[in-house]
Scaffold this motif. Structure first.
Motif, PDB file in Angstrom:
ATOM      1  N   GLY A 171      -3.409   8.440   0.244  1.00  8.37           N
ATOM      2  CA  GLY A 171      -2.949   7.637   1.364  1.00  8.37           C
ATOM      3  C   GLY A 171      -3.867   7.605   2.549  1.00  8.37           C
ATOM      4  N   GLN A 197       7.459   4.005  10.415  1.00  9.41           N
ATOM      5  CA  GLN A 197       8.309   3.184   9.541  1.00  9.41           C
ATOM      6  C   GLN A 197       9.278   2.354  10.379  1.00  9.41           C
ATOM      7  N   ASP A 233       3.573   1.979   9.495  1.00  6.55           N
ATOM      8  CA  ASP A 233       3.336   3.026   8.502  1.00  6.55           C
ATOM      9  C   ASP A 233       4.345   4.165   8.595  1.00  6.55           C
ATOM     10  N   PRO A 234       4.594   4.811   7.439  1.00  4.31           N
ATOM     11  CA  PRO A 234       5.332   6.075   7.473  1.00  4.31           C
ATOM     12  C   PRO A 234       4.430   7.162   8.075  1.00  4.31           C
ATOM     13  N   ALA A 261       3.008   6.291  -2.378  1.00  2.00           N
ATOM     14  CA  ALA A 261       4.172   7.103  -2.765  1.00  2.00           C
ATOM     15  C   ALA A 261       4.192   7.347  -4.274  1.00  2.00           C
ATOM     16  N   HIS A 271       0.827  -1.213   0.000  1.00  2.00           N
ATOM     17  CA  HIS A 271       0.000   0.000   0.000  1.00  2.00           C
ATOM     18  C   HIS A 271       0.863   1.265   0.000  1.00  2.00           C
ATOM     19  N   HIS A 272       1.922   1.277   0.805  1.00  2.00           N
ATOM     20  CA  HIS A 272       2.757   2.473   0.934  1.00  2.00           C
ATOM     21  C   HIS A 272       3.464   2.805  -0.371  1.00  2.00           C
ATOM     22  N   GLY A 292      -3.322   3.777  11.467  1.00  2.00           N
ATOM     23  CA  GLY A 292      -2.347   3.187  10.559  1.00  2.00           C
ATOM     24  C   GLY A 292      -2.499   1.690  10.392  1.00  2.00           C
TER      25      GLY A 292
END
Length: 176
Positions: free
Chosen positions: A54, A101, A158-159, A44, A39-40, A123
């Protein structure tokens, strides 16, 4: 659904539709999308093309003041987590864990003497358990009981704005 939530939902759908249309018209973007592993990476890639997809529907930015809001504190630096003990008694403690992260170091396994119950408030995360072939994927609202001495590790969080956990730790009551 409140009007503001409806508008947020419709805006996300518009951005997703525009990103899909662009990926169908651009073979290079389509190939890059196909190569995304999670997903991330998709978020991005979309962001690199000007789309903000996001935020999960219904999520809002945390309020500016921390106070008593578990989601209000700033995100720790990438690769780190912050732990706040919210309440502690002789036989148990409740913690707020904010991961950004973050992942356990290679080869490291938690082997806790306490039981742990966690719920993910914000998240997503992936956890690995010793002896299990597949990692467990958690999303907002998911909870998990980790018995004492069940070896586990954090595979990914998650970031920014990160993953926020509520974790309850306790030991077995002693027999009389």
């Amino acid at each position: 659904m409140a009007e503001a939530q409806l508008q947020q939902f419709l805006d996300k759908v518009r951005q997703l539709n525009a990103f899909v249309a662009l990926s169908e018209a651009d073979p290079i973007l389509r190939e890059a999308l196909r190569d995304c592993s999670d997903h991330h990476a998709v978020v991005a890639l979309a962001r690199s093309r000007g789309f903000e997809i996001g935020r999960r529907w219904g999520e809002t930015d945390p309020p500016a003041a921390a106070g008593d809001n578990l989601l209000a504190a700033g995100c720790p630096p990438a690769g780190e987590e912050s732990i706040t003990v919210l309440v502690e008694q002789p036989t148990w403690r409740l913690e707020r864990i904010h991961s950004c992260q973050a992942s356990s170091p290679p080869g490291f396994w938690y082997d806790q003497s306490e039981h742990e119950w966690v719920v993910l408030l914000q998240g997503s995360a992936r956890l690995a358990f010793d002896g299990e072939e597949h990692q467990r994927e958690l999303c907002r609202g998911d909870s998990l009981l980790i018995p004492a001495h069940q070896r586990h590790r954090v595979a990914a969080t998650d970031p920014s704005p990160g993953s926020v956990w509520l974790a309850l730790f306790w030991k077995e009551a002693c027999g009389g």
